[in-house]
Design an enzyme around this catalytic site. Structure first.
Site, PDB file in Angstrom:
ATOM      1  N   TYR A 149       0.875  -1.178   0.000  1.00 34.27           N
ATOM      2  CA  TYR A 149       0.000   0.000   0.000  1.00 34.27           C
ATOM      3  C   TYR A 149       0.907   1.221   0.000  1.00 34.27           C
ATOM      4  O   TYR A 149       2.092   1.144  -0.299  1.00 34.27           O
ATOM      5  CB  TYR A 149      -0.903  -0.109   1.241  1.00 34.27           C
ATOM      6  N   ARG A 202      -6.263   9.935 -10.943  1.00 36.58           N
ATOM      7  CA  ARG A 202      -5.647  10.611  -9.790  1.00 36.58           C
ATOM      8  C   ARG A 202      -5.172   9.551  -8.820  1.00 36.58           C
ATOM      9  O   ARG A 202      -5.817   9.257  -7.819  1.00 36.58           O
ATOM     10  CB  ARG A 202      -6.668  11.569  -9.135  1.00 36.58           C
ATOM     11  N   LYS A 220      -5.700  -2.158  -2.587  1.00 35.52           N
ATOM     12  CA  LYS A 220      -6.830  -1.936  -1.669  1.00 35.52           C
ATOM     13  C   LYS A 220      -7.512  -3.272  -1.370  1.00 35.52           C
ATOM     14  O   LYS A 220      -7.913  -3.538  -0.238  1.00 35.52           O
ATOM     15  CB  LYS A 220      -7.844  -0.964  -2.292  1.00 35.52           C
ATOM     16  N   GLU A 291     -12.412   4.517  -6.665  1.00 32.27           N
ATOM     17  CA  GLU A 291     -11.119   4.842  -6.080  1.00 32.27           C
ATOM     18  C   GLU A 291     -10.255   5.631  -7.054  1.00 32.27           C
ATOM     19  O   GLU A 291     -10.078   5.227  -8.212  1.00 32.27           O
ATOM     20  CB  GLU A 291     -10.398   3.525  -5.724  1.00 32.27           C
ATOM     21  N   ASP A 292      -9.716   6.722  -6.585  1.00 27.58           N
ATOM     22  CA  ASP A 292      -8.720   7.485  -7.326  1.00 27.58           C
ATOM     23  C   ASP A 292      -9.175   7.925  -8.719  1.00 27.58           C
ATOM     24  O   ASP A 292      -8.395   7.906  -9.681  1.00 27.58           O
ATOM     25  CB  ASP A 292      -7.378   6.741  -7.357  1.00 27.58           C
ATOM     26  N   ASN A 295     -11.046  14.468  -9.546  1.00 22.53           N
ATOM     27  CA  ASN A 295     -12.054  15.361  -9.015  1.00 22.53           C
ATOM     28  C   ASN A 295     -13.213  15.610  -9.994  1.00 22.53           C
ATOM     29  O   ASN A 295     -14.386  15.547  -9.624  1.00 22.53           O
ATOM     30  CB  ASN A 295     -11.264  16.652  -8.750  1.00 22.53           C
ATOM     31  N   ASP A 314     -14.258   6.051  -1.933  1.00 26.69           N
ATOM     32  CA  ASP A 314     -13.334   5.911  -0.811  1.00 26.69           C
ATOM     33  C   ASP A 314     -12.590   7.205  -0.514  1.00 26.69           C
ATOM     34  O   ASP A 314     -12.371   7.564   0.646  1.00 26.69           O
ATOM     35  CB  ASP A 314     -12.338   4.801  -1.167  1.00 26.69           C
ATOM     36  N   ASP A 315     -12.200   7.932  -1.560  1.00 30.25           N
ATOM     37  CA  ASP A 315     -11.407   9.151  -1.352  1.00 30.25           C
ATOM     38  C   ASP A 315     -12.216  10.233  -0.664  1.00 30.25           C
ATOM     39  O   ASP A 315     -11.679  11.034   0.095  1.00 30.25           O
ATOM     40  CB  ASP A 315     -10.853   9.643  -2.692  1.00 30.25           C
ATOM     41  N   ALA A 348      -9.040  21.532  -1.345  1.00 30.69           N
ATOM     42  CA  ALA A 348     -10.509  21.543  -1.350  1.00 30.69           C
ATOM     43  C   ALA A 348     -11.013  20.632  -2.459  1.00 30.69           C
ATOM     44  O   ALA A 348     -11.809  21.025  -3.311  1.00 30.69           O
ATOM     45  CB  ALA A 348     -11.012  22.971  -1.543  1.00 30.69           C
ATOM     46  N   GLY A 349     -10.507  19.397  -2.429  1.00 27.67           N
ATOM     47  CA  GLY A 349     -10.921  18.428  -3.447  1.00 27.67           C
ATOM     48  C   GLY A 349     -11.792  17.350  -2.837  1.00 27.67           C
ATOM     49  O   GLY A 349     -12.557  17.606  -1.899  1.00 27.67           O
ATOM     50  N   GLU A 350     -11.631  16.139  -3.378  1.00 24.27           N
ATOM     51  CA  GLU A 350     -12.462  15.026  -2.931  1.00 24.27           C
ATOM     52  C   GLU A 350     -12.277  14.776  -1.441  1.00 24.27           C
ATOM     53  O   GLU A 350     -13.240  14.672  -0.675  1.00 24.27           O
ATOM     54  CB  GLU A 350     -12.061  13.758  -3.689  1.00 24.27           C
ATOM     55  N   ALA A 351     -11.005  14.648  -1.037  1.00 27.67           N
ATOM     56  CA  ALA A 351     -10.718  14.283   0.353  1.00 27.67           C
ATOM     57  C   ALA A 351     -11.172  15.398   1.303  1.00 27.67           C
ATOM     58  O   ALA A 351     -11.861  15.144   2.292  1.00 27.67           O
ATOM     59  CB  ALA A 351      -9.225  13.998   0.516  1.00 27.67           C
ATOM     60  N   SER A 382      -5.841  25.773  -4.580  1.00 23.44           N
ATOM     61  CA  SER A 382      -4.597  26.259  -5.184  1.00 23.44           C
ATOM     62  C   SER A 382      -4.621  27.782  -5.362  1.00 23.44           C
ATOM     63  O   SER A 382      -3.584  28.406  -5.540  1.00 23.44           O
ATOM     64  CB  SER A 382      -4.367  25.564  -6.523  1.00 23.44           C
ATOM     65  N   ASN A 454      -0.832  11.611   0.049  1.00 18.57           N
ATOM     66  CA  ASN A 454      -0.034  10.421  -0.246  1.00 18.57           C
ATOM     67  C   ASN A 454       0.618  10.544  -1.609  1.00 18.57           C
ATOM     68  O   ASN A 454       0.119  11.288  -2.447  1.00 18.57           O
ATOM     69  CB  ASN A 454      -0.952   9.186  -0.259  1.00 18.57           C
ATOM     70  N   ASN A 498      -5.315   7.254   7.458  1.00 18.37           N
ATOM     71  CA  ASN A 498      -5.535   6.740   6.113  1.00 18.37           C
ATOM     72  C   ASN A 498      -6.852   5.963   6.070  1.00 18.37           C
ATOM     73  O   ASN A 498      -7.177   5.259   7.036  1.00 18.37           O
ATOM     74  CB  ASN A 498      -4.371   5.829   5.719  1.00 18.37           C
ATOM     75  N   ASN A 499      -7.541   6.059   4.940  1.00 20.45           N
ATOM     76  CA  ASN A 499      -8.840   5.387   4.848  1.00 20.45           C
ATOM     77  C   ASN A 499      -8.769   3.869   4.980  1.00 20.45           C
ATOM     78  O   ASN A 499      -9.797   3.206   5.076  1.00 20.45           O
ATOM     79  CB  ASN A 499      -9.598   5.823   3.580  1.00 20.45           C
TER      80      ASN A 499
HETATM   81  N1  NAI Z   1      -4.896   9.851   3.829  1.00 22.03           N
HETATM   82  C1  NAI Z   1      -5.875   9.378   3.103  1.00 22.03           C
HETATM   83  O1  NAI Z   1      -6.566   8.423   3.484  1.00 22.03           O
HETATM   84  C2  NAI Z   1      -6.176  10.002   1.796  1.00 22.03           C
HETATM   85  C3  NAI Z   1      -5.345  10.923   1.248  1.00 22.03           C
HETATM   86  N2  NAI Z   1      -5.631  11.485   0.043  1.00 22.03           N
HETATM   87  C4  NAI Z   1      -4.647  12.393  -0.523  1.00 22.03           C
HETATM   88  O2  NAI Z   1      -5.140  13.690  -0.568  1.00 22.03           O
HETATM   89  C5  NAI Z   1      -4.565  14.357  -1.677  1.00 22.03           C
HETATM   90  C6  NAI Z   1      -5.657  15.077  -2.422  1.00 22.03           C
HETATM   91  O3  NAI Z   1      -6.585  14.147  -2.911  1.00 22.03           O
HETATM   92  P1  NAI Z   1      -7.979  14.634  -3.531  1.00 22.03           P
HETATM   93  O4  NAI Z   1      -8.677  15.526  -2.583  1.00 22.03           O
HETATM   94  O5  NAI Z   1      -8.679  13.474  -4.010  1.00 22.03           O
HETATM   95  O6  NAI Z   1      -7.457  15.491  -4.776  1.00 22.03           O
HETATM   96  P2  NAI Z   1      -8.207  16.642  -5.549  1.00 22.03           P
HETATM   97  O7  NAI Z   1      -7.494  16.823  -6.815  1.00 22.03           O
HETATM   98  O8  NAI Z   1      -9.664  16.386  -5.587  1.00 22.03           O
HETATM   99  O9  NAI Z   1      -7.960  17.931  -4.622  1.00 22.03           O
HETATM  100  C7  NAI Z   1      -6.736  18.543  -4.430  1.00 22.03           C
HETATM  101  C8  NAI Z   1      -7.005  19.930  -3.882  1.00 22.03           C
HETATM  102  O10 NAI Z   1      -5.773  20.528  -3.490  1.00 22.03           O
HETATM  103  C9  NAI Z   1      -5.797  21.879  -3.929  1.00 22.03           C
HETATM  104  N3  NAI Z   1      -4.436  22.402  -4.017  1.00 22.03           N
HETATM  105  C10 NAI Z   1      -3.506  22.174  -4.958  1.00 22.03           C
HETATM  106  N4  NAI Z   1      -2.392  22.884  -4.695  1.00 22.03           N
HETATM  107  C11 NAI Z   1      -2.632  23.583  -3.572  1.00 22.03           C
HETATM  108  C12 NAI Z   1      -1.882  24.492  -2.796  1.00 22.03           C
HETATM  109  N5  NAI Z   1      -0.639  24.810  -3.123  1.00 22.03           N
HETATM  110  N6  NAI Z   1      -2.449  25.024  -1.695  1.00 22.03           N
HETATM  111  C13 NAI Z   1      -3.703  24.706  -1.333  1.00 22.03           C
HETATM  112  N7  NAI Z   1      -4.460  23.840  -2.029  1.00 22.03           N
HETATM  113  C14 NAI Z   1      -3.922  23.288  -3.135  1.00 22.03           C
HETATM  114  C15 NAI Z   1      -6.531  21.828  -5.251  1.00 22.03           C
HETATM  115  O11 NAI Z   1      -6.970  23.098  -5.632  1.00 22.03           O
HETATM  116  C16 NAI Z   1      -7.654  20.870  -4.888  1.00 22.03           C
HETATM  117  O12 NAI Z   1      -8.677  21.581  -4.238  1.00 22.03           O
HETATM  118  C17 NAI Z   1      -3.812  13.316  -2.474  1.00 22.03           C
HETATM  119  O13 NAI Z   1      -2.443  13.427  -2.217  1.00 22.03           O
HETATM  120  C18 NAI Z   1      -4.324  12.020  -1.939  1.00 22.03           C
HETATM  121  O14 NAI Z   1      -3.337  11.018  -1.957  1.00 22.03           O
HETATM  122  C19 NAI Z   1      -6.774  11.192  -0.634  1.00 22.03           C
HETATM  123  C20 NAI Z   1      -7.634  10.278  -0.143  1.00 22.03           C
HETATM  124  C21 NAI Z   1      -7.360   9.561   1.078  1.00 22.03           C
HETATM  125  C1  PYR Z   2      -5.334   6.669   0.542  1.00 28.48           C
HETATM  126  C2  PYR Z   2      -6.008   7.037  -0.664  1.00 28.48           C
HETATM  127  O1  PYR Z   2      -7.072   6.534  -0.962  1.00 28.48           O
HETATM  128  C3  PYR Z   2      -5.427   8.031  -1.535  1.00 28.48           C
HETATM  129  O2  PYR Z   2      -4.411   8.633  -1.197  1.00 28.48           O
HETATM  130  O3  PYR Z   2      -5.987   8.234  -2.599  1.00 28.48           O
HETATM  131 MG    MG Z   3      -7.560   6.783  -2.979  1.00 33.24          MG
END
Ligand code: NAI
Ligand code: PYR
Ligand code: MG
Length: 597
Positions: A149, A202, A220, A291-292, A295, A314-315, A348-351, A382, A454, A498-499
């Site tokens: 993972y 993504r 997963k 998954e992944d 946005n 999941d995200d 401000a994305g999915e997570a 961003s 991640n 982590n999820n």
């Molecule tokens: N720990 C966990 O369980 C999980 C972690 N993640 C991680 O979260 C991250 C984002 O995933 P998603 O939300 O799905 O992506 P996404 O693409 O939907 O969202 C990313 C967001 O970050 C913003 N962004 C980009 N650069 C920026 C900056 N310099 N300052 C502020 N905001 C900025 C974008 O505008 C967007 O709103 C990935 O690295 C992913 O691996 C995602 C899901 C689960």
């Molecule tokens: C952990 C997870 O689902 C991600 O980073 O996309």
């Molecule tokens: Mg994921």
């Protein structure tokens, strides 16, 4: 009359007494596997013998057995099995126990020069001997989860075409329009309960990896089996290979996917729709985990399917639950209630938005008014802080736009908003620099900082940085694991937000209750359950999540809570067993060798 218990645990069939001989009983039963006879008369022995013979007939023989990862035991076949299955001489004389085999596997893994080589070794083991693979993974989860993972799976996806050995899962391309049902039918296992599907756009925080993103559904699902005990034959990884916009992949001769730009618009939607409907047809009721996806598609797809089929993203939803659990656990250290917190999300994305919505519901459950709850969740993307005056906001972001001047610098935003928790979901490494962390330390006794992006290289800050810039007062978690480190004379071990703490348990609860839908309430109870399972000694050491070595117990508790919701809310399709916990426990798979003769 016999009462017969079949592989499908919910099915009991009455067998007429006139079927006295093995042959007519066998005809009556067809190809359903008889697991045990619970009540019987004089024919128990006949039926047992028949069942043993039927099982033996199913097992491949000779060299084919050693090449079949579902049945292969490597050096662990017994002397009786060697004769009965035609493999005497094809395996070395010494018979090993599974413990001895695990020692060999671990020795091999630890000898590898880097994590990618460890990944290749482990996946090859999964190709050879699934029982041993899952047993090693389960018993060494803290050491091996970072390999199968995040972070290593990310590197593996980046190299997927180059390290490719054997196909795994189902690849669906735009050319498969009109025949997705037949592709799904090609899968060798018929009782699929969980599907993890990606379109690779993504992958973690690594962007568009096209078909090479298949490593994620595979990883997963390995965790569904290791962490929740869902049998691997009931899981299916799927990649919708709709092309890629990643130029490096398109020009890489070893890329495994379709060489075309990404399919978009109506044709994309139609492909996803055919896939979702084909699943209902071929594997009715199977849980689909999105998954992944990027946005631009993730929100829309969840909206379209969440009330129509059994699915979740999941995200958004899994991450939301783990984030909420982390906040609840942090409150056990800081005191106070969730509804009084101010939370700043960077990303401000999915997570981020998924977590924001669940946190708002949780605050409302504590008695906050909806507007009050929303006003406590702030977001940056961003372009800077999400504020009312911005005219570039999607509806999901606008729901969190508050009155404030536009601020682009996270340190300034912290100084102005004075958040109690700062949550990084931006995929931007280093965004939580010394200024930001120090600003959090200035406005809080115990600043809560989660760097959830991640893989490790994308984390907003490292665990050590978080400690160093807050005088060790931080309550920290990260999406990918950080090694324990020494800080001011003590060993700090931080938790992994982590999820993976959520989806295996939610999946187990959903499939054991046969839930028709996956609801936000299920993620809410999953979060509460997870937070309650953090031990005082975990908190003491700096961990706001339970040790991974307890993940099976955590998943079981979450499954139980989720199944309760399914029964309470009328979503379950499996009759409620008298003892729900015993029922779920009885369905949990423990990887061990079956005696074939
Ligand atoms: N720990 C966990 O369980 C999980 C972690 N993640 C991680 O979260 C991250 C984002 O995933 P998603 O939300 O799905 O992506 P996404 O693409 O939907 O969202 C990313 C967001 O970050 C913003 N962004 C980009 N650069 C920026 C900056 N310099 N300052 C502020 N905001 C900025 C974008 O505008 C967007 O709103 C990935 O690295 C992913 O691996 C995602 C899901 C689960
Ligand atoms: C952990 C997870 O689902 C991600 O980073 O996309
Ligand atoms: Mg994921």
């Amino acid at each position: 009359m016999y009462r017969v218990d079949y592989e499908r645990e919910d099915m009991v069939i009455r067998v007429p007494r006139r079927l006295v001989d093995a042959e007519s009983l066998s005809r009556f039963l067809g190809d359903v596997t008889l697991r045990s006879l619970l009540e019987s008369t004089e024919h128990v022995e006949t039926a047992r013998r028949m069942e043993r013979q039927r099982r033996l007939d199913q097992i491949p023989k000779g060299i084919a057995l050693l090449r079949n990862p579902d049945y292969n035991k490597g050096t662990a076949f017994t002397e009786e099995e060697k004769d009965a299955l035609g493999i005497r001489g094809l395996v070395p004389p010494r018979v090993h126990t599974i413990q001895e085999q695990m020692a060999r596997v671990l020795e091999n893994i630890r000898r590898k020069p880097n994590d990618l080589e460890k990944y290749i070794f482990l996946i090859s083991l999964q190709d050879r001997n699934k029982t041993l693979f899952y047993r090693v993974l389960l018993e060494n989860i803290e050491e091996l989860m970072p390999i199968v993972y995040t972070p290593t799976v990310g590197e593996a996806c980046q190299e997927y075409g180059h390290i490719f050995r054997r196909p795994r899962g189902i690849f669906i391309t735009p050319d498969d329009r009109g025949r997705i049902v037949s592709l799904l039918r090609n899968w060798p296992h018929k009782d699929i309960r969980i599907i993890v599907v990606t379109d690779g756009e993504r992958i973690l925080g690594l962007g568009d990896l096209g078909a090479d993103g298949m490593g994620i559904p595979v990883g997963k699902l390995a965790l569904y089996t290791a962490c929740a005990g869902i049998h691997h034959s009931r899981t299916l990884p799927v990649t919708l290979d709709v092309g890629t916009d990643n130029e490096a992949l398109l020009s890489d001769p070893l890329y495994i996917g379709v060489r075309r730009p990404r399919l978009r618009g109506e044709e994309y939607d139609a492909l996803v729709d055919e896939f979702v409907m084909a699943v209902q047809h071929v594997f009715p009721g199977a849980l689909i985990q999105f998954e992944d996806f990027a946005n631009r598609n993730a929100f829309r797809l969840l909206q379209r399917y969440r009330h129509r089929v059994c699915c979740f993203n999941d995200d958004m939803q899994g991450t939301a639950a783990v984030t909420l659990a982390g906040l609840y656990a942090a409150l056990r250290l800081t005191g106070g209630s969730l509804k009084d917190q101010t939370i700043l999300f960077v990303g401000a994305g999915e997570a981020g938005l998924g977590a924001g919505e669940l946190i708002v519901s949780a605050m409302i459950a504590e008695g906050a008014l909806p507007e009050e709850a929303r006003s406590r969740c702030w977001f940056m993307d961003s372009k800077g802080l999400i504020v009312r005056d911005r005219d570039d906001l999607s509806p999901h972001k606008r729901a969190f736009a508050h009155a404030h001047p536009l601020v682009a610098d996270p340190a300034e935003a912290v100084a102005s908003l004075r958040p109690t928790a700062l949550i990084g979901v931006s995929g931007q490494p280093g965004v939580f620099d010394a200024r930001v962390l120090k600003a959090m330390a200035r406005v809080n006794d115990r600043p809560v900082v989660f760097a959830l992006s991640n893989p490790t290289a994308k984390a907003e800050c490292t665990a050590r940085e978080a400690y160093e810039h807050t005088d060790g007062r931080v309550i920290f978690a990260s999406g990918s694991p950080f090694e324990p480190f020494e800080y001011r004379g003590r060993t700090v071990r931080t938790g992994q937000g982590n999820n993976v703490y959520i989806f295996p348990g939610v999946g187990l609860g959903v499939i054991t209750s046969g839930a028709r839908q996956v609801t936000d309430e299920m993620f809410f109870v999953a979060a509460k359950t997870l937070a309650q399972m953090v031990l005082p000694e975990d908190l003491e050491a700096g961990m706001i999540f339970p040790r991974l070595s307890r993940i099976r117990d955590v998943s079981l508790r979450i499954a139980l809570a989720v199944a309760h919701v399914a029964y309470r809310d009328g979503l379950a399709t499996v009759p409620r067993p008298e003892d729900l916990e015993a029922h779920i426990r009885s369905l949990v798979y423990y990887p061990d060798y079956e005696n074939y003769v």
